[in-house]
Write an enzyme that holds these catalytic residues in place. Sequence first.
Site, PDB file in Angstrom:
ATOM      1  N   TRP A  55      11.952 -32.179  -8.034  1.00  0.00           N
ATOM      2  CA  TRP A  55      11.856 -32.019  -6.582  1.00  0.00           C
ATOM      3  C   TRP A  55      11.266 -30.656  -6.208  1.00  0.00           C
ATOM      4  O   TRP A  55      10.460 -30.556  -5.280  1.00  0.00           O
ATOM      5  CB  TRP A  55      13.224 -32.224  -5.928  1.00  0.00           C
TER       6      TRP A  55
ATOM      7  N   TRP B  55      11.588 -26.334   7.933  1.00  0.00           N
ATOM      8  CA  TRP B  55      11.502 -27.784   7.751  1.00  0.00           C
ATOM      9  C   TRP B  55      11.716 -28.503   9.081  1.00  0.00           C
ATOM     10  O   TRP B  55      12.495 -28.056   9.922  1.00  0.00           O
ATOM     11  CB  TRP B  55      12.558 -28.250   6.743  1.00  0.00           C
TER      12      TRP B  55
ATOM     13  N   ASN C 138       8.022 -42.920 -12.814  1.00  0.00           N
ATOM     14  CA  ASN C 138       7.863 -41.471 -12.714  1.00  0.00           C
ATOM     15  C   ASN C 138       6.675 -41.049 -11.848  1.00  0.00           C
ATOM     16  O   ASN C 138       6.759 -40.090 -11.081  1.00  0.00           O
ATOM     17  CB  ASN C 138       7.736 -40.847 -14.108  1.00  0.00           C
TER      18      ASN C 138
ATOM     19  N   TRP D 192       9.454 -31.085 -21.441  1.00  0.00           N
ATOM     20  CA  TRP D 192       9.706 -30.838 -20.014  1.00  0.00           C
ATOM     21  C   TRP D 192      11.204 -30.940 -19.723  1.00  0.00           C
ATOM     22  O   TRP D 192      11.762 -30.128 -18.980  1.00  0.00           O
ATOM     23  CB  TRP D 192       8.960 -31.870 -19.156  1.00  0.00           C
TER      24      TRP D 192
ATOM     25  N   TRP E 176      13.334 -30.401   0.575  1.00  0.00           N
ATOM     26  CA  TRP E 176      13.419 -31.066  -0.736  1.00  0.00           C
ATOM     27  C   TRP E 176      14.855 -31.350  -1.138  1.00  0.00           C
ATOM     28  O   TRP E 176      15.133 -32.299  -1.872  1.00  0.00           O
ATOM     29  CB  TRP E 176      12.716 -30.230  -1.821  1.00  0.00           C
TER      30      TRP E 176
ATOM     31  N   GLU F 280       6.888 -34.852 -22.675  1.00  0.00           N
ATOM     32  CA  GLU F 280       7.872 -35.179 -21.647  1.00  0.00           C
ATOM     33  C   GLU F 280       9.281 -34.755 -22.067  1.00  0.00           C
ATOM     34  O   GLU F 280      10.084 -34.311 -21.244  1.00  0.00           O
ATOM     35  CB  GLU F 280       7.840 -36.679 -21.332  1.00  0.00           C
TER      36      GLU F 280
END
Length: 432
Positions: free
Chosen positions: A363, A287, A322, A259, A340, A256
């Site tokens: 996102w 959208w 999360n 990341w 988004w 993590e």
Amino acid sequence: MKVVLCWFRRDLRLHDQAALYHALRSGFPVVPVFVFDTGILDDLDNREDRRLQFIHDALLQMQAQLEKLGSALDVYYGTPAAAFRHFTEKYDVAGVFTNHDYEPYARQRDSAIAAQLQQQGIVFRSWKDQVIFEKEEVVKDNGSPYTVFTPYSRKWRAALEPFYFKPYPTEKYFVHLHRQPAIPLPALSEIGFEPAVRGFPSSNPEDALLKHYDTTRDYPAIDGTSRLGVHLRFGTVSIREVARRALKLNETFLKELIWREFYQMILWHFPDVVHASFKKEYDNIVWRNNEREFKAWCEGQTGYPIVDAGMRELNETGYMHNRVRMVVASFLTKHLLIDWRWGEAYFAKKLLDYDLAANNGGWQWAAGSGCDAAPYFRVFNPTLQAQKFDKDGKYIRKWVPEFDTLTYVSPIVNHEMARKRALETYGKALKP
């Protein structure tokens, strides 16, 4: 007497801090400074912003430490340009030392301050502090940046040596802090804000929690995550210290952290991701952007209990688990077909641990538009996610106590219909 200023930003600690260490060894007395930047604060809607409370608390803690050492933190409210005009009039400044910040606004700000100081013959120096690896330190063999996480993480691990975890022994050199009387820190009310609810997570999670991180992190009803996000965001802990513990205690937790660095690296090399899809063709998606449905999502009134629980937790506490972040982001972008960027902006307002690189990366991952994203046709089923990760409904009951009563709102969209509509909409936009 000439001094060096150490400019604190995302590194609000005196322990194991790169710029402070180099400043203390510069040969000049060191004045720690902080700027309440109106370029950032003026964009905040909430006058009781918990992030500002967190920063203010961290500064008070640093101020108390410095007072014991006979020194003082000098805090300015205004633009960085005005702040450094003030500081260079107040002190005879030989240099300004700080740590790298990789966000587009920060890069422009630092470039402008460096140019302003250069005109006065003052050096501006910056160091790596908030990550283990930065910029071009982990790249492909041909020198180009990685855009897929797995090979990046392999290279990151291969490059790792004990040297990168070594702390900066700032305490040894505190004798070089500039001696001056305490300088009162401005109250939040003096900079246009009000005190906010505290109750911040610990900066030192238990070893036992981190040891079991891989088996507990997906279940929002239990205390199974580190909650270190806000501390890493504002630098009240050292990434070197956290990564050392992760390497020792849990490989999944270390992943993590990798990341986090992957998204920082992406933002550095591809700053356009702030406003545009990483995969450009995803900007062709039409959208729906239904404002009524967006409002229902924001308020936790979608009729999908795990989505509503997550949004209510966020609105009330500034935190969201999360696993639930992924579910609510998928719901907004796939079920409701809302851009988004709308969801990202809402999280940016609300999240205590808001970090541009990670928020944007998360996102875009959910929307399918980011690097290393899941294929667009993977749509989280919120009902199945709740059954899998909150099977007893403990998390949902905490935040949506009415969910199994007649007063609970009906679903604003049918899952199967929404899934089909998302696949069709994405498919049209991404046609070769």
